[in-house]
Design an enzyme around this catalytic site. Sequence first.
Site, PDB file in Angstrom:
ATOM      1  N   ASP A 269      32.697  39.321  -3.685  1.00  8.30           N
ATOM      2  CA  ASP A 269      32.076  37.995  -3.591  1.00  8.30           C
ATOM      3  C   ASP A 269      32.388  37.048  -4.755  1.00  8.30           C
ATOM      4  O   ASP A 269      32.318  37.438  -5.924  1.00  8.30           O
ATOM      5  CB  ASP A 269      30.553  38.137  -3.546  1.00  8.30           C
ATOM      6  CG  ASP A 269      30.071  39.052  -2.452  1.00  8.30           C
ATOM      7  OD1 ASP A 269      30.897  39.577  -1.692  1.00  8.30           O
ATOM      8  OD2 ASP A 269      28.851  39.254  -2.359  1.00  8.30           O
TER       9      ASP A 269
ATOM     10  N   GLN B 239      32.598  39.295  -8.145  1.00  7.69           N
ATOM     11  CA  GLN B 239      32.226  40.694  -8.204  1.00  7.69           C
ATOM     12  C   GLN B 239      33.489  41.520  -8.447  1.00  7.69           C
ATOM     13  O   GLN B 239      34.483  41.390  -7.731  1.00  7.69           O
ATOM     14  CB  GLN B 239      31.537  41.113  -6.908  1.00  7.69           C
ATOM     15  CG  GLN B 239      30.165  40.490  -6.720  1.00  7.69           C
ATOM     16  CD  GLN B 239      29.136  41.113  -7.638  1.00  7.69           C
ATOM     17  OE1 GLN B 239      28.554  42.157  -7.342  1.00  7.69           O
ATOM     18  NE2 GLN B 239      28.886  40.476  -8.782  1.00  7.69           N
TER      19      GLN B 239
ATOM     20  N   TRP C 151      35.156  49.614  -4.232  1.00  8.98           N
ATOM     21  CA  TRP C 151      33.920  49.099  -4.796  1.00  8.98           C
ATOM     22  C   TRP C 151      33.329  50.090  -5.778  1.00  8.98           C
ATOM     23  O   TRP C 151      33.334  51.299  -5.555  1.00  8.98           O
ATOM     24  CB  TRP C 151      32.941  48.817  -3.653  1.00  8.98           C
ATOM     25  CG  TRP C 151      31.705  48.069  -4.059  1.00  8.98           C
ATOM     26  CD1 TRP C 151      31.528  46.723  -4.094  1.00  8.98           C
ATOM     27  CD2 TRP C 151      30.456  48.646  -4.458  1.00  8.98           C
ATOM     28  NE1 TRP C 151      30.244  46.410  -4.497  1.00  8.98           N
ATOM     29  CE2 TRP C 151      29.567  47.581  -4.726  1.00  8.98           C
ATOM     30  CE3 TRP C 151      29.996  49.952  -4.624  1.00  8.98           C
ATOM     31  CZ2 TRP C 151      28.254  47.782  -5.142  1.00  8.98           C
ATOM     32  CZ3 TRP C 151      28.689  50.160  -5.046  1.00  8.98           C
ATOM     33  CH2 TRP C 151      27.838  49.078  -5.301  1.00  8.98           C
TER      34      TRP C 151
ATOM     35  N   ARG D 232      18.428  39.873  -3.787  1.00  5.16           N
ATOM     36  CA  ARG D 232      19.631  39.626  -4.595  1.00  5.16           C
ATOM     37  C   ARG D 232      20.303  38.269  -4.316  1.00  5.16           C
ATOM     38  O   ARG D 232      19.921  37.532  -3.445  1.00  5.16           O
ATOM     39  CB  ARG D 232      20.653  40.739  -4.346  1.00  5.16           C
ATOM     40  CG  ARG D 232      21.027  40.991  -2.883  1.00  5.16           C
ATOM     41  CD  ARG D 232      21.940  42.210  -2.783  1.00  5.16           C
ATOM     42  NE  ARG D 232      22.282  42.568  -1.413  1.00  5.16           N
ATOM     43  CZ  ARG D 232      21.604  43.455  -0.685  1.00  5.16           C
ATOM     44  NH1 ARG D 232      20.544  44.051  -1.185  1.00  5.16           N
ATOM     45  NH2 ARG D 232      21.994  43.730   0.558  1.00  5.16           N
TER      46      ARG D 232
ATOM     47  N   TRP E 156      33.555  43.429   4.982  1.00  6.02           N
ATOM     48  CA  TRP E 156      33.036  44.765   4.723  1.00  6.02           C
ATOM     49  C   TRP E 156      33.334  45.702   5.897  1.00  6.02           C
ATOM     50  O   TRP E 156      33.429  45.278   7.033  1.00  6.02           O
ATOM     51  CB  TRP E 156      31.528  44.711   4.495  1.00  6.02           C
ATOM     52  CG  TRP E 156      31.148  44.046   3.215  1.00  6.02           C
ATOM     53  CD1 TRP E 156      30.532  42.832   3.063  1.00  6.02           C
ATOM     54  CD2 TRP E 156      31.367  44.549   1.893  1.00  6.02           C
ATOM     55  NE1 TRP E 156      30.364  42.545   1.735  1.00  6.02           N
ATOM     56  CE2 TRP E 156      30.862  43.587   0.989  1.00  6.02           C
ATOM     57  CE3 TRP E 156      31.942  45.709   1.386  1.00  6.02           C
ATOM     58  CZ2 TRP E 156      30.911  43.757  -0.399  1.00  6.02           C
ATOM     59  CZ3 TRP E 156      31.998  45.884   0.007  1.00  6.02           C
ATOM     60  CH2 TRP E 156      31.484  44.915  -0.863  1.00  6.02           C
TER      61      TRP E 156
END
Length: 491
Positions: free
Chosen positions: A38, A54, A62, A161, A299
């Site tokens: 992101d 990110q 990740w 978040r 994703w």
Amino acid sequence: MKEKLEQANQFIEENKGTINDIYRQGYHLMAPVGWMNDPNGFVYYKGEYHLFYQYYPYDSVWGPMHWGHAKSKDLIHWQELPVALAPSEEYDLDGCFSGSAIEKDGKLFLMYTGHYEREGIKREVQCIAVSDDGIHFEKFSGNPVISDQHIKGIAPIEDFRDPKIEKRNGIYYSVIASKTTDQRGQILLFQSEDLFLWKFTSVLLTGKRDQGIMWECPDLFHLDGKDVLLISPIEMKKKDNLYENINSTVAFIGEVDWLTGRFIVENHHEIDFGLDFYAPQTCVDDQGRRIMVAWMQMWGRNMPTNDLGHFWAGAMTLPRELHVVNKKLIQQPINTIYELIMDKKTIIKEKLEDSSVELDDNDAKQFYIEFSGILRQTKTLTIKVLRTKESSVELIYDPNTDYLSISRDSFGLTITGNETEQLTKRTASVPLLNDRLVLEIFRDTSSIEVFANEIAVMSMNFYETEQSEPPIVSVMGKVEQLRLNYGTIKI
């Protein structure tokens, strides 16, 4: 945090030369090595665009999230900067998750989510970091600034978040993503006078049951007389050709009632109709332009640059200028990209009937095509942007249905995802304007972005395994006033 940052920056410096660059983009922002997702902290600060993201530098998958950082004067040429944030405190031990940036008194403030997940305990809290120069940041000693006590009885701390800050009438507001106890997305609104002391304002908007089990990455702003709320829903229910990806992006258009803190929705729609687009974030520059960028990925999909051991994964979209027209979000390519189109050529035909026209041979991995034509007597228009003898990356337009489809079916390396049915193409409704279709196509090494009639945008990745033949435009029926402008994008 200093030690963690030094460790990350040293690793990047020592390993960025080891990546395989065969699929590296030419004019899209990527991390120097490792994993990117992101966009975060997109801001215009001291005459330059800053974009954080990110980041996990140590692998092309990740991992515990850091904040990568780059800056640009034109949103095309990016300068790599040191990592801005790294997990270091108990409240962010397992990741510095997404957030935003804002300038105050000449300093750059970052607001981000501190993520902790160990031994069955998961907590997400909101934190502040501050910089005098926009490059080196210190975490606020009073972190977290928003935590359990702010949302008790309102939202679970486990999924809370992605704060996005906006200033309105001298007050700082932050929209933060969360979910309800019955698995629906919701956006919470908080306010502060100084960015350190925050109070809960309201539940800004709550999703319906078919609008996803959790919302992420909210962005609230005022544009062209309307309030706009961007969100990224997880597992939004598919509807016809809409919301087909496992996760989606949605623009809500309407008005915020600031007395009640509620968003009054007048319209909502999917933001991008391609296969690879998520977590958009916007900023306003010195010209007053509202500019959006997103993660050009999805994703749940395999990433060939990781599968092949290339040691990098992820890229950002081409930045896009936004407007609201007829309660819809309109996207236009950032204007600086046009300055880089070289070797320009034009093909003009008064009519093209049951025939094809091939563009000049060009081995470039970065190019631009603009198609314009009257389609009132067209049955089908096909543009093969990349093609081999067996397959292609292609666009197909059917004037009878107004449907424009984009496909990578069987082309290059296989990309699979978590969708119930494997997706290799998407379709968008693109009505003709006075019988005319205008398409702008931006091809980079491993991506294509299509802007259609200033109505729909489609973003998609691909990974070619052999040199493609030149693009070709084919028509069944007749296209009138055909014009093809094309050229190479040179960085």
